[in-house]
Design a protein around this motif. Structure first.
Motif, PDB file in Angstrom:
ATOM      1  N   ASN A  42       8.533  30.462  12.512  1.00 17.15           N
ATOM      2  CA  ASN A  42       9.617  30.476  11.538  1.00 17.15           C
ATOM      3  C   ASN A  42       9.300  29.710  10.256  1.00 17.15           C
ATOM      4  OD1 ASN A  42      12.384  31.700  11.860  1.00 17.15           O
ATOM      5  ND2 ASN A  42      12.020  31.027  13.958  1.00 17.15           N
ATOM      6  N   VAL A  43       8.365  28.776  10.339  1.00 16.94           N
ATOM      7  CA  VAL A  43       8.059  27.992   9.131  1.00 16.94           C
ATOM      8  C   VAL A  43       6.649  28.278   8.617  1.00 16.94           C
ATOM      9  CG1 VAL A  43       9.682  26.143   9.654  1.00 16.94           C
ATOM     10  CG2 VAL A  43       7.339  25.961  10.492  1.00 16.94           C
ATOM     11  N   SER A  44       6.092  29.432   8.998  1.00 17.55           N
ATOM     12  CA  SER A  44       4.698  29.719   8.631  1.00 17.55           C
ATOM     13  C   SER A  44       4.548  30.763   7.530  1.00 17.55           C
ATOM     14  CB  SER A  44       3.910  30.138   9.868  1.00 17.55           C
ATOM     15  OG  SER A  44       3.912  29.095  10.811  1.00 17.55           O
ATOM     16  N   GLY A  45       5.612  31.040   6.796  1.00 17.01           N
ATOM     17  CA  GLY A  45       5.467  31.941   5.656  1.00 17.01           C
ATOM     18  C   GLY A  45       5.597  33.401   6.004  1.00 17.01           C
ATOM     19  N   ALA A  46       5.114  34.255   5.092  1.00 19.99           N
ATOM     20  CA  ALA A  46       5.289  35.700   5.256  1.00 19.99           C
ATOM     21  C   ALA A  46       4.291  36.261   6.263  1.00 19.99           C
ATOM     22  CB  ALA A  46       5.126  36.392   3.918  1.00 19.99           C
ATOM     23  N   MET A  47       4.775  37.127   7.145  1.00 20.90           N
ATOM     24  CA  MET A  47       3.930  37.751   8.166  1.00 20.90           C
ATOM     25  C   MET A  47       4.067  39.263   8.056  1.00 20.90           C
ATOM     26  SD  MET A  47       3.410  35.052  10.561  1.00 20.90           S
ATOM     27  CE  MET A  47       3.962  33.405  10.326  1.00 20.90           C
ATOM     28  N   SER A  81      15.768  30.452   4.940  1.00 16.33           N
ATOM     29  CA  SER A  81      14.624  30.996   5.685  1.00 16.33           C
ATOM     30  C   SER A  81      14.845  30.994   7.184  1.00 16.33           C
ATOM     31  CB  SER A  81      13.379  30.161   5.393  1.00 16.33           C
ATOM     32  OG  SER A  81      13.186  30.083   4.013  1.00 16.33           O
TER      33      SER A  81
END
Lengths: 342, 228
Positions: free
Chosen positions: B116-121, B137
Motif C-alpha cells: 500500500n505504501v510502495s507507489g504505482a504498480m 492513498s
C-alpha cells in the motif's frame, strides 16, 4: 603477453562501463552535497531520460482533465516555484475554487507523505488526487488512459520509455513521478554559500537573519530542505468558511487536529501566498503571525507556546535571509519548462 | 532422426499437458440465495428482500498452502483482483503447485500495508482497476455495491468500499480454510450470510478507512468457506 593485457583490459573496460552508467544516472538525478538520502526508492522506478521526458509532457498536458483545460502546471507553474500564485485557494476546472493553496513542487524525492494533510503516501500515486478531484481536473485515471491511448501522439513516447506503446495507469503515474522527482532546487545563494563557492557570501543582514533563523525557525524548517516533513499546528485561527482540520481528516486522530505539513521555505520569495489556505500575501505577515498572532489550541506545536517574539528589525533580517533561498537556476531550468507532445 | 525428434516433441507436450492439469486451481463461487451470483439481476436474498448486486470485486493476496502447521507452498508475486464481472478472474491457477500435500489454504483478503505504501504498480494492482482511492492513498480491499429493498437510502443503494492499511485502520483479513487435498480448491462466498448479519437500515455505506471498515471487513471475511 596477450593474457596479461586481457587481465588488465577487462577490469578497466568493466570499470569504464560502470562509471558510464553512473554518469548517466547522476546526470538525471543526484543528491546535492551535504543533503540526506532521498526518501523515494529509485530502484523501483529507475530513472531514464525517456521516462522523465514523457512525465514532463504529461505534466504540461491538459489531457489529464475532464475538458482538457487544466494541466498540472495550471496550479504548479515553474516560474513561481511550481505553485499557484495570486490566489489564496487554487482554482481548477470550470473556474471552481478548491479548499487549499497548492503546494510547491520541489525536492519531493525527499518527502514521504504528500499533500498538506499527508493524504498521499507515495509520489507515484500523487497525481491521482488532482486528476479525480471535482474542483481540480474532475477526471478519472481510467479515462485519462483511454484518451492518451487514443490520441496516438504519445505512442512513440511510451515505446521509447517502456518498450511498447501500451498506456497503463502504472506507466503514466511512474513517468509523472520521474519528472517530479527530478525537480530539485539546490542552487540558491544559500546553497552556494554553504558549499563555500567562490564569490558567494551572505551580507551582514542575511548572516544575522541566518543566526536568528537557526535559533527560532530551524526546529520545523530544518536545513538543508527547510522542512522536517512533519505535520504541525502553527497556531493559525480556524477559517470558519473552510473548517479545515488538516491531518486529522486522514488519521481520524484528534491529536492531529489543525496539523498541516510543514512546507519547505525554498523559493519562498516566489511561492506566495503562504499557508495551507493562502491567507498571508507577504512574508512580513507570516513573521508577524509567528511573532504575535499565535492562537493557542491543544495541538499547537510546543515551540510556539509563547509565540516567537521578534522585533521588527529581527523580522526584516530573517526575511533577508529567506530571500537567499531563491534559486533562479531552478525557476528557469529549461529541463523543467513547458513542452508539448507532438 | 526426424522421428525421434517428433517423439521428443510429443512427449514434451504430453508432460506439459499433465503438468498444467497438475497445477492447483482456486475457484471462487459467489452465491446469493444459494444460487450462483449473477450481477445486475434482482433476486430474493435469504432475508426475503429483493437484492441486486451491481459490483463485486475484492483482492486476494499472499496465497499459501499448509499441511497442518507446515507451509507447503507459497505463491510468488501473489496479488489477484477477483472481479465478478470478469469470469476468468474467478479462477486462480497456482504456478508450480504440482504434487503438494496440503489440508489448509491461507490467503489475505486485501492488500498488505507494505504494498500500500510502495507507489504505482501494474497488472491487477494498477490503480486504474477502480480499487484504489485517489483522494487518500490506499487500495480498496473489498468492494460490494448494489440495491436491497430493505435499504432506506436513495434508490435502496448500498455501497461498501472496504480498505485501510495503517495500524488501527488495517482492514486486511487473514483467511484460513480447511480444505481437501484436491487440484481444484472451491471457495464459496455466501452473500446470504452477509445480508443475514448486516442490518442495512443501520449501516449501508462505508467508503473510508476506519473502525467501521475494519469491523465490516471482519464480517465479510467470514463469508468465505470451502465448497466440498
Amino acid at each position: 603477453m596477450n593474457k596479461i593485457n586481457l587481465k588488465i583490459l577487462i577490469p578497466v573496460a568493466l570499470l569504464l562501463i560502470i562509471s558510464a552508467f553512473k554518469l548517466t544516472e547522476s546526470s538525471l538525478f543526484y543528491v546535492p552535497k551535504n543533503w540526506p538520502e532521498p526518501a523515494y526508492d529509485f530502484s523501483k522506478n529507475k530513472l531514464s531520460a525517456e521516462k522523465i521526458e514523457l512525465g514532463r509532457l504529461l505534466f504540461y498536458d491538459p489531457i489529464l482533465s475532464r475538458d482538457s483545460t487544466i494541466s498540472c502546471s495550471s496550479c504548479h507553474s515553474q516560474y513561481t516555484a511550481f505553485t499557484h500564485v495570486d490566489h489564496d485557494l487554487s482554482h481548477g476546472i470550470d473556474g471552481k475554487i478548491g479548499t487549499r493553496n497548492s503546494p510547491v513542487i520541489a525536492n519531493l524525492a525527499w518527502s514521504k507523505l504528500l499533500m498538506w494533510d499527508g493524504a498521499v503516501n507515495h509520489a507515484d500515486v500523487q497525481a491521482l488526487a488532482p486528476i479525480s478531484n471535482p474542483d481540480e481536473m474532475d477526471e478519472t485515471i481510467q479515462h485519462v488512459i483511454e484518451k492518451i491511448q487514443r490520441t496516438g501522439i504519445y505512442s512513440n513516447k511510451f515505446s521509447s520509455a517502456f518498450g511498447d506503446s501500451k498506456v497503463t495507469g502504472e506507466r503514466v503515474l511512474k513517468a509523472l513521478s520521474q519528472f517530479m522527482m527530478t525537480i530539485v532546487s539546490s542552487n540558491s545563494k544559500y546553497d552556494k554559500v554553504m558549499r563555500n563557492e567562490e564569490g558567494f557570501e551572505f551580507t551582514e543582514q542575511e548572516q544575522r537573519g541566518l543566526v536568528l533563523f537557526r535559533k527560532k525557525c530551524e526546529s520545523c524548517h530544518r536545513e538543508p530542505l527547510f522542512t522536517t516533513h512533519e505535520f504541525a499546528n502553527n497556531g493559525l485561527s480556524v477559517d470558519t468558511t473552510l473548517n479545515d482540520f488538516g491531518r486529522m481528516k486522514v488519521t481520524q486522530n484528534p491529536e492531529d487536529s489543525l496539523k498541516f505539513k510543514i512546507p519547505t521555505l525554498r523559493n519562498i520569495e516566489f511561492s506566495y501566498p503562504y499557508m495551507h489556505d493562502g491567507r498571508f500575501q507577504k512574508l512580513s505577515e507570516v513573521l508577524k503571525h509567528y511573532s504575535h498572532g499565535i492562537q493557542t489550541s491543544p495541538t499547537l506545536a510546543p515551540e510556539l507556546k509563547n509565540g516567537i517574539p521578534l522585533t521588527s528589525e529581527e523580522r526584516i533580517d530573517i526575511i533577508a535571509f529567506l530571500l537567499t533561498l531563491t534559486d533562479k537556476d531552478f525557476l528557469f531550468n529549461p529541463n523543467y519548462s513547458y513542452k508539448k507532445a507532438e | 532422426m526426424k522421428k525421434s525428434f517428433l517423439v521428443i516433441i510429443l512427449l514434451f507436450s504430453i508432460t506439459q499437458c499433465f503438468s498444467q492439469t497438475d497445477n492447483i486451481t482456486i475457484t471462487f463461487n459467489p452465491t446469493l440465495n444459494n444460487k450462483q451470483l449473477v450481477l445486475d439481476t434482482a433476486i430474493y436474498s435469504i432475508d426475503e428482500n429483493l437484492t441486486t448486486i451491481t459490483n463485486f470485486k475484492f483482492y486476494v493476496s499472499n496465497i499459501e498452502l499448509y499441511w497442518d502447521e507446515k507451509l507447503q507452498y507459497q505463491e510468488s508475486n501473489s496479488y489477484h483482483l477477483v472481479d465478478i464481472n470478469s469470469p476468468s478472474s474467478l479462477n486462480i491457477i497456482l504456478n508450480d503447485s504440482k504434487n503438494i500435500k496440503f489440508n489448509i489454504i491461507r490467503f489475505n483478503l486485501g492488500i498488505d500495508s507494505i504494498t500500500n505504501v510502495s507507489g504505482a504498480m501494474g497488472g491487477d494492482l494498477d490503480p486504474t482497476n477502480g480499487m484504489y482511492w485517489t483522494w487518500q492513498s490506499g487500495y480498496i480491499n473489498f468492494k460490494l455495491e448494489g440495491t436491497n429493498t430493505a435499504c432506506p437510502t436513495r434508490k435502496n443503494k448500498f455501497t461498501f468500499h472496504l480498505g485501510g492499511y495503517s495500524s488501527t485502520d488495517n482492514s486486511l483479513q487473514k483467511i484460513w480454510l480447511k480444505t481437501p487435498n484436491t487440484n481444484e480448491i472451491k471457495i464459496k462466498i455466501n452473500l446470504d450470510e452477509f445480508f443475514n448479519t448486516i442490518d442495512l437500515k443501520q449501516i449501508n455505506s462505508i467508503m473510508i478507512p476506519g473502525k467501521e471498515a475494519v469491523k465490516m471487513s471482519k464480517i465479510v471475511s467470514t463469508l468465505f468457506s470451502i465448497n466440498e
